[in-house]
Design a protein around this motif. Structure first.
Motif, PDB file in Angstrom:
ATOM      1  N   SER A  96       0.808  -1.219   0.000  1.00 57.48           N
ATOM      2  CA  SER A  96       0.000   0.000   0.000  1.00 57.48           C
ATOM      3  C   SER A  96       0.845   1.274   0.000  1.00 57.48           C
ATOM      4  N   TRP A  97       0.167   2.378  -0.241  1.00 53.48           N
ATOM      5  CA  TRP A  97       0.776   3.703  -0.145  1.00 53.48           C
ATOM      6  C   TRP A  97       1.440   3.907   1.217  1.00 53.48           C
ATOM      7  N   PHE A  98       0.830   3.334   2.259  1.00 47.20           N
ATOM      8  CA  PHE A  98       1.376   3.510   3.607  1.00 47.20           C
ATOM      9  C   PHE A  98       2.681   2.746   3.761  1.00 47.20           C
ATOM     10  N   GLU A  99       2.742   1.532   3.195  1.00 49.91           N
ATOM     11  CA  GLU A  99       3.971   0.752   3.256  1.00 49.91           C
ATOM     12  C   GLU A  99       5.060   1.383   2.396  1.00 49.91           C
ATOM     13  N   ILE A 100       4.690   1.958   1.265  1.00 50.57           N
ATOM     14  CA  ILE A 100       5.668   2.675   0.439  1.00 50.57           C
ATOM     15  C   ILE A 100       6.191   3.884   1.201  1.00 50.57           C
ATOM     16  N   LEU A 101       5.302   4.615   1.887  1.00 51.71           N
ATOM     17  CA  LEU A 101       5.730   5.748   2.705  1.00 51.71           C
ATOM     18  C   LEU A 101       6.695   5.298   3.795  1.00 51.71           C
ATOM     19  N   ARG A 102       6.410   4.153   4.405  1.00 48.88           N
ATOM     20  CA  ARG A 102       7.314   3.595   5.427  1.00 48.88           C
ATOM     21  C   ARG A 102       8.738   3.429   4.863  1.00 48.88           C
ATOM     22  N   HIS A 103       8.831   2.868   3.659  1.00 44.51           N
ATOM     23  CA  HIS A 103      10.142   2.636   3.055  1.00 44.51           C
ATOM     24  C   HIS A 103      10.794   3.937   2.591  1.00 44.51           C
ATOM     25  N   LEU A 104       9.991   4.891   2.125  1.00 51.67           N
ATOM     26  CA  LEU A 104      10.549   6.193   1.746  1.00 51.67           C
ATOM     27  C   LEU A 104      11.277   6.830   2.920  1.00 51.67           C
ATOM     28  N   LEU A 105      10.640   6.812   4.083  1.00 53.45           N
ATOM     29  CA  LEU A 105      11.243   7.422   5.267  1.00 53.45           C
ATOM     30  C   LEU A 105      12.429   6.611   5.774  1.00 53.45           C
ATOM     31  N   ASP A 106      12.326   5.296   5.704  1.00 50.79           N
ATOM     32  CA  ASP A 106      13.415   4.446   6.169  1.00 50.79           C
ATOM     33  C   ASP A 106      14.648   4.602   5.290  1.00 50.79           C
ATOM     34  N   LEU A 107      14.435   4.758   3.991  1.00 44.32           N
ATOM     35  CA  LEU A 107      15.554   4.899   3.065  1.00 44.32           C
ATOM     36  C   LEU A 107      16.162   6.304   3.103  1.00 44.32           C
ATOM     37  N   GLN A 108      15.302   7.311   3.172  1.00 44.50           N
ATOM     38  CA  GLN A 108      15.761   8.693   3.050  1.00 44.50           C
ATOM     39  C   GLN A 108      16.100   9.345   4.389  1.00 44.50           C
ATOM     40  N   ARG A 109      15.396   8.926   5.445  1.00 43.82           N
ATOM     41  CA  ARG A 109      15.585   9.578   6.747  1.00 43.82           C
ATOM     42  C   ARG A 109      15.693   8.547   7.879  1.00 43.82           C
ATOM     43  N   PRO A 110      16.570   7.563   7.737  1.00 41.66           N
ATOM     44  CA  PRO A 110      16.645   6.499   8.756  1.00 41.66           C
ATOM     45  C   PRO A 110      17.019   7.022  10.134  1.00 41.66           C
ATOM     46  N   GLN A 111      17.791   8.100  10.166  1.00 44.97           N
ATOM     47  CA  GLN A 111      18.239   8.649  11.448  1.00 44.97           C
ATOM     48  C   GLN A 111      17.082   9.233  12.264  1.00 44.97           C
ATOM     49  N   ASP A 112      15.959   9.545  11.615  1.00 45.05           N
ATOM     50  CA  ASP A 112      14.822  10.155  12.318  1.00 45.05           C
ATOM     51  C   ASP A 112      13.984   9.133  13.084  1.00 45.05           C
ATOM     52  N   GLU A 113      14.127   7.854  12.753  1.00 45.86           N
ATOM     53  CA  GLU A 113      13.430   6.771  13.455  1.00 45.86           C
ATOM     54  C   GLU A 113      11.938   7.074  13.631  1.00 45.86           C
ATOM     55  N   ILE A 114      11.299   7.433  12.530  1.00 44.50           N
ATOM     56  CA  ILE A 114       9.861   7.693  12.534  1.00 44.50           C
ATOM     57  C   ILE A 114       9.131   6.356  12.502  1.00 44.50           C
ATOM     58  N   LEU A 115       8.190   6.171  13.417  1.00 41.26           N
ATOM     59  CA  LEU A 115       7.466   4.905  13.538  1.00 41.26           C
ATOM     60  C   LEU A 115       6.155   4.990  12.769  1.00 41.26           C
ATOM     61  N   LEU A 116       5.931   4.049  11.848  1.00 42.53           N
ATOM     62  CA  LEU A 116       4.676   3.983  11.110  1.00 42.53           C
ATOM     63  C   LEU A 116       3.920   2.732  11.531  1.00 42.53           C
ATOM     64  N   ILE A 117       2.654   2.893  11.912  1.00 43.55           N
ATOM     65  CA  ILE A 117       1.806   1.787  12.346  1.00 43.55           C
ATOM     66  C   ILE A 117       0.616   1.691  11.399  1.00 43.55           C
ATOM     67  N   ASN A 118       0.501   0.571  10.714  1.00 44.49           N
ATOM     68  CA  ASN A 118      -0.569   0.369   9.732  1.00 44.49           C
ATOM     69  C   ASN A 118      -1.800  -0.207  10.428  1.00 44.49           C
ATOM     70  N   GLU A 119      -2.826   0.634  10.596  1.00 45.12           N
ATOM     71  CA  GLU A 119      -4.071   0.220  11.238  1.00 45.12           C
ATOM     72  C   GLU A 119      -5.191  -0.014  10.215  1.00 45.12           C
ATOM     73  N   GLY A 120      -4.830  -0.189   8.958  1.00 44.42           N
ATOM     74  CA  GLY A 120      -5.824  -0.560   7.960  1.00 44.42           C
ATOM     75  C   GLY A 120      -6.250  -2.006   8.146  1.00 44.42           C
ATOM     76  N   ILE A 121      -7.541  -2.278   7.970  1.00 46.14           N
ATOM     77  CA  ILE A 121      -8.051  -3.650   8.008  1.00 46.14           C
ATOM     78  C   ILE A 121      -8.957  -3.855   6.794  1.00 46.14           C
ATOM     79  N   SER A 122      -8.604  -4.816   5.964  1.00 44.75           N
ATOM     80  CA  SER A 122      -9.360  -5.067   4.737  1.00 44.75           C
ATOM     81  C   SER A 122     -10.835  -5.319   5.034  1.00 44.75           C
ATOM     82  N   GLY A 123     -11.689  -4.703   4.255  1.00 49.06           N
ATOM     83  CA  GLY A 123     -13.127  -4.947   4.331  1.00 49.06           C
ATOM     84  C   GLY A 123     -13.887  -4.081   5.319  1.00 49.06           C
ATOM     85  N   GLN A 124     -13.187  -3.254   6.096  1.00 54.65           N
ATOM     86  CA  GLN A 124     -13.894  -2.515   7.143  1.00 54.65           C
ATOM     87  C   GLN A 124     -14.611  -1.276   6.603  1.00 54.65           C
TER      88      GLN A 124
END
Length: 279
Positions: A96-124
């Motif tokens: 998902s866009w959220f997982e891509i965003l997670r990797h964007l931040l991890d690759l570009q700004r790893p020192q910032d240690e920004i935590l992403l929590i995916n609370e999406g649930i299919s079908g809700q």
């Protein structure tokens, strides 16, 4: 020896995450989760690894553009902050866009240690999100990205006369969800309009035919119109996808975004949070 991977297994692991449905199941180990899918643990971990790698490669493609990489550097997330993604399958998806965003931040700004929590649930639906939203905001969070409404717009039956959740009830649910966040957190809020669909492909998809499920762009666009009027920042995915969604943006079912569509959503988010499109 690498396990032989079945496409259905990959889709299940990609889109369905049963550990999210029950609070006590959040910490199930890999062996238990693999068994839920009917897989051995090696196959399960291989599939998860391949999906993560695909999302990461997509992030790398975006970061290959120096201007876009600079925008990621200037995303308004501070070091150590927590970002929550709330939604349905378009968010829950391991590509998902959220997982891509997670990797964007991890690759570009790893020192910032920004935590992403995916609370999406299919079908809700928005009703189901409202029912569990207090537990979501109980986390120490700084940003909430919310994309919901597509499942509210689902219609069931041979000749369905109503959506699963009425537009009026969707509006009330969204207001209640936002109110809970405002009263219990100091988080920044970002809405995303639910993406438009390909009605012909939805109608032709065998599973939807057998289950008598359908969606209409008119219903989804009406939810988008409602979200665009809300006071917080809105990333208008519908404008990016268009009323006639690009073929490459949607899977064969006509409903779920492909990795290309998810990449487009992630790009829209970064652009919207850093001053708008350069084009």
């Amino acid at each position: 020896m690498e396990p032989i991977l079945n496409r259905q297994w990959i889709k299940l692991v990609q889109m369905q995450h049963p550990e999210k449905l029950l609070p006590f199941a959040r910490h199930l180990d890999d062996n238990t989760l693999a068994a839920v899918y009917g897989l051995n643990v090696d196959t399960y971990l291989t599939i998860k690894g391949l999906l993560s790698q695909q999302a990461r490669e997509t992030a790398k493609q975006l970061l290959a553009d120096p201007e876009f990489a600079d925008r990621v550097d200037h995303l308004p997330f501070k070091a150590g902050e927590t970002v929550i993604g709330v939604g349905e399958s378009t968010t829950d998806d391991l590509l998902s866009w959220f997982e891509i965003l997670r990797h964007l931040l991890d690759l570009q700004r790893p020192q910032d240690e920004i935590l992403l929590i995916n609370e999406g649930i299919s079908g809700q639906t928005t009703t189901q999100v409202l029912g569990r939203f207090s537990s979501i905001v109980a986390k120490q969070l700084n940003w909430i990205f919310c994309m919901i409404g597509s499942n509210d717009a689902m219609r069931v039956g041979v000749d369905p006369t109503k959506t699963q959740v009425s537009l009026e009830e969707t509006a009330q649910n969204l207001a209640a969800i936002r109110s809970i966040a405002a009263t219990r957190t100091k988080s920044q809020w970002v809405w995303l309009t639910p993406p438009t669909i390909d009605e012909e492909r939805v109608a032709a998809f065998t599973y939807f035919q057998q289950s008598q499920l359908t969606w209409r762009n008119a219903d989804i666009l009406a939810i988008g119109d409602m979200i665009r009027k809300l006071p917080d920042l809105v990333v208008d995915v519908q404008a990016g996808f268009g009323k006639q969604t690009a073929t490459a943006f949607l899977e064969i079912d006509g409903l779920h975004p492909t990795i290309v569509g998810q990449k487009a959503i992630a790009k829209l988010i970064v652009e919207n949070l850093t001053g708008g499109s350069a084009g």
